[in-house]
Scaffold this motif. Structure first.
Motif, short mmCIF file in Angstrom:
data_model
loop_
_atom_site.label_atom_id
_atom_site.label_comp_id
_atom_site.label_asym_id
_atom_site.label_seq_id
_atom_site.Cartn_x
_atom_site.Cartn_y
_atom_site.Cartn_z
N ARG A 31 -2.09 13.51 -5.11
CA ARG A 31 -2.85 12.71 -6.36
C ARG A 31 -3.40 11.54 -5.80
O ARG A 31 -2.89 10.74 -4.94
CB ARG A 31 -1.72 12.20 -7.41
CG ARG A 31 -1.07 13.79 -8.00
CD ARG A 31 -0.23 13.07 -9.25
NE ARG A 31 0.69 12.02 -8.97
CZ ARG A 31 1.84 12.42 -8.47
NH1 ARG A 31 2.08 13.33 -7.90
NH2 ARG A 31 2.70 11.37 -8.42
N PRO A 32 -4.56 11.20 -6.25
CA PRO A 32 -5.23 9.97 -5.82
C PRO A 32 -4.61 8.81 -5.89
O PRO A 32 -4.73 7.85 -5.04
CB PRO A 32 -6.57 9.77 -6.82
CG PRO A 32 -6.73 11.25 -6.97
CD PRO A 32 -5.29 11.89 -7.29
N GLU A 33 -3.97 8.30 -6.98
CA GLU A 33 -2.82 7.22 -6.92
C GLU A 33 -1.81 7.08 -6.03
O GLU A 33 -1.68 6.07 -5.59
CB GLU A 33 -2.35 7.24 -8.50
CG GLU A 33 -1.33 8.46 -8.66
CD GLU A 33 -2.01 9.68 -9.59
OE1 GLU A 33 -1.24 10.16 -10.26
OE2 GLU A 33 -3.14 9.66 -9.34
N VAL A 34 -1.26 8.22 -5.69
CA VAL A 34 -0.21 8.40 -4.56
C VAL A 34 -0.84 8.24 -3.16
O VAL A 34 -0.51 7.34 -2.45
CB VAL A 34 0.37 9.72 -4.53
CG1 VAL A 34 1.41 9.66 -3.17
CG2 VAL A 34 1.32 9.86 -5.79
N LEU A 35 -2.13 8.69 -3.10
CA LEU A 35 -2.83 8.46 -1.63
C LEU A 35 -3.39 6.88 -1.59
O LEU A 35 -3.21 6.22 -0.64
CB LEU A 35 -4.03 9.30 -1.71
CG LEU A 35 -3.82 10.69 -1.63
CD1 LEU A 35 -5.24 11.68 -1.41
CD2 LEU A 35 -2.91 11.00 -0.25
N GLN A 36 -3.74 6.38 -2.80
CA GLN A 36 -4.14 4.98 -2.83
C GLN A 36 -3.05 4.05 -2.37
O GLN A 36 -3.31 3.08 -1.77
CB GLN A 36 -4.76 4.67 -4.44
CG GLN A 36 -5.35 3.21 -4.21
CD GLN A 36 -6.65 2.92 -3.52
OE1 GLN A 36 -7.32 4.01 -3.51
NE2 GLN A 36 -6.60 2.20 -2.66
N GLY A 37 -1.80 4.40 -3.07
CA GLY A 37 -0.75 3.55 -2.64
C GLY A 37 -0.41 3.56 -1.14
O GLY A 37 -0.11 2.32 -0.69
N HIS A 38 -0.40 4.65 -0.63
CA HIS A 38 -0.11 4.61 1.05
C HIS A 38 -1.22 3.96 1.86
O HIS A 38 -0.94 3.18 2.87
CB HIS A 38 -0.22 6.09 1.36
CG HIS A 38 1.22 6.81 0.73
ND1 HIS A 38 2.47 6.14 0.73
CD2 HIS A 38 1.31 8.08 0.37
CE1 HIS A 38 3.20 7.14 0.10
NE2 HIS A 38 2.53 8.33 -0.01
N LEU A 39 -2.35 4.29 1.42
CA LEU A 39 -3.65 3.43 2.00
C LEU A 39 -3.70 1.87 1.72
O LEU A 39 -3.98 1.37 2.69
CB LEU A 39 -4.89 4.23 1.34
CG LEU A 39 -5.11 5.54 1.86
CD1 LEU A 39 -6.57 6.17 1.09
CD2 LEU A 39 -5.33 5.77 3.30
N ASP A 40 -3.20 1.45 0.65
CA ASP A 40 -3.07 0.19 0.74
C ASP A 40 -1.98 -0.43 1.41
O ASP A 40 -2.20 -1.62 1.91
CB ASP A 40 -2.70 -0.25 -0.93
CG ASP A 40 -3.79 0.05 -1.88
OD1 ASP A 40 -4.99 -0.06 -1.47
OD2 ASP A 40 -3.63 0.31 -3.30
N SER A 41 -0.79 0.19 1.75
CA SER A 41 0.19 -0.30 2.32
C SER A 41 -0.40 -0.05 4.07
O SER A 41 -0.07 -1.22 4.58
CB SER A 41 1.51 0.83 2.56
OG SER A 41 1.78 0.71 1.36
N ILE A 42 -1.25 0.56 4.52
CA ILE A 42 -1.74 0.79 5.64
C ILE A 42 -2.81 -0.65 5.92
O ILE A 42 -2.45 -0.97 6.76
CB ILE A 42 -2.36 2.19 5.89
CG1 ILE A 42 -1.57 3.27 6.06
CG2 ILE A 42 -3.36 2.14 7.06
CD1 ILE A 42 -2.15 4.69 5.98
N GLU A 43 -3.56 -0.58 4.87
CA GLU A 43 -4.38 -1.89 5.07
C GLU A 43 -3.83 -2.91 5.09
O GLU A 43 -4.17 -3.68 5.94
CB GLU A 43 -5.51 -1.64 3.86
CG GLU A 43 -6.58 -2.80 3.99
CD GLU A 43 -7.39 -2.61 2.72
OE1 GLU A 43 -8.77 -2.45 2.96
OE2 GLU A 43 -6.94 -2.62 1.42
N GLU A 44 -2.91 -3.37 4.40
CA GLU A 44 -1.99 -4.56 4.60
C GLU A 44 -1.40 -4.69 5.80
O GLU A 44 -1.35 -5.82 6.42
CB GLU A 44 -0.80 -4.41 3.35
CG GLU A 44 -0.01 -5.81 3.43
CD GLU A 44 0.95 -5.75 2.54
OE1 GLU A 44 2.06 -6.56 2.35
OE2 GLU A 44 0.83 -4.89 1.24
#
Length: 216
Positions: A31-44
């Motif tokens: 799901r996009p919202e799940v992927l977004q959360g993981h990608l946000d953590s990677i970016e941080e």
């Protein structure tokens, strides 16, 4: 190494989770919202690693001084109201500015002085848990000026105070600081012809004072 390994571990973990979500063998919905959360953590985590390497480079590499006329109060305002504004608001930290109106434009290296002010402000913010206040004071005296950054944070013990400018020493939790910000700031201020000092009481807060000539 520990400070860099922590964010790298986050990147590895989150990247692995994203790969699993996208792997048809696991029949999981990406799901996009799940992927977004993981990608946000990677970016941080990447930004955290970048900040650590920047501090390391600042510690080991000598920069050429570039002297320019600088409006100190505007430099501080840009940091407090711009770069750090959202972070301070979320942390419920108020900033009081007590500027000396007699202070003219100074001649210094604005890039290096900006790094010093940023380090002092972030250090002050990190020391405050919950609502608190950071007070920034400037004062002109003859051909010199002082910049003071005081906080209502947890302060330091006498033992911690003796080591505060030693490289890699930090009172922050693991993964929260490299212990280089204040040592880098100390070196910059000394290189500009000034002095950086601190007074602190445990559980009572700290006050850092930058003393510099009006013309470095």
């Amino acid at each position: 190494a520990h400070e860099i390994n922590n964010p790298l571990a986050v990147v590895a973990e989150k990247a692995g989770l994203v790969k699993d979500l996208l792997d048809p063998r696991f029949a999981r919905k990406a799901r996009p919202e799940v992927l977004q959360g993981h990608l946000d953590s990677i970016e941080e985590a990447v930004y955290r690693s970048t900040d650590i390497t920047r501090q390391l480079l600042g510690f080991v590499r000598q920069r050429d001084v570039e002297l320019k006329e600088t409006d100190l109060h505007r430099l501080i305002d840009d940091l407090v109201d711009g770069l750090l504004g959202p972070e301070l608001e979320v942390a419920d930290i108020a900033v009081l500015k007590q500027y000396d109106p007699r202070l003219p434009d100074i001649v210094t290296d604005p890039g290096q002085l900006r790094q010093v002010v940023l380090n002092l402000l972030k250090n002050a913010a990190d020391s405050i848990a919950g609502p608190g206040i950071i007070t920034i004071t400037t004062e002109k005296s003859a051909d010199r000026f002082t910049l003071k950054v005081a906080d209502t944070g947890h302060g330091m013990t006498a033992e911690e105070l003796e080591m505060v400018f030693i490289p890699f020493f930090t009172t922050k939790a693991p993964g929260k600081g490299t212990g280089l910000g204040l040592s880098v700031s100390y070196g910059i201020v000394e290189g500009l012809g000034g002095h950086l000092s601190v007074v602190s009481e445990h559980e009572e807060g700290s006050e850092f004072t930058v003393d510099l000539p009006l013309r470095s």
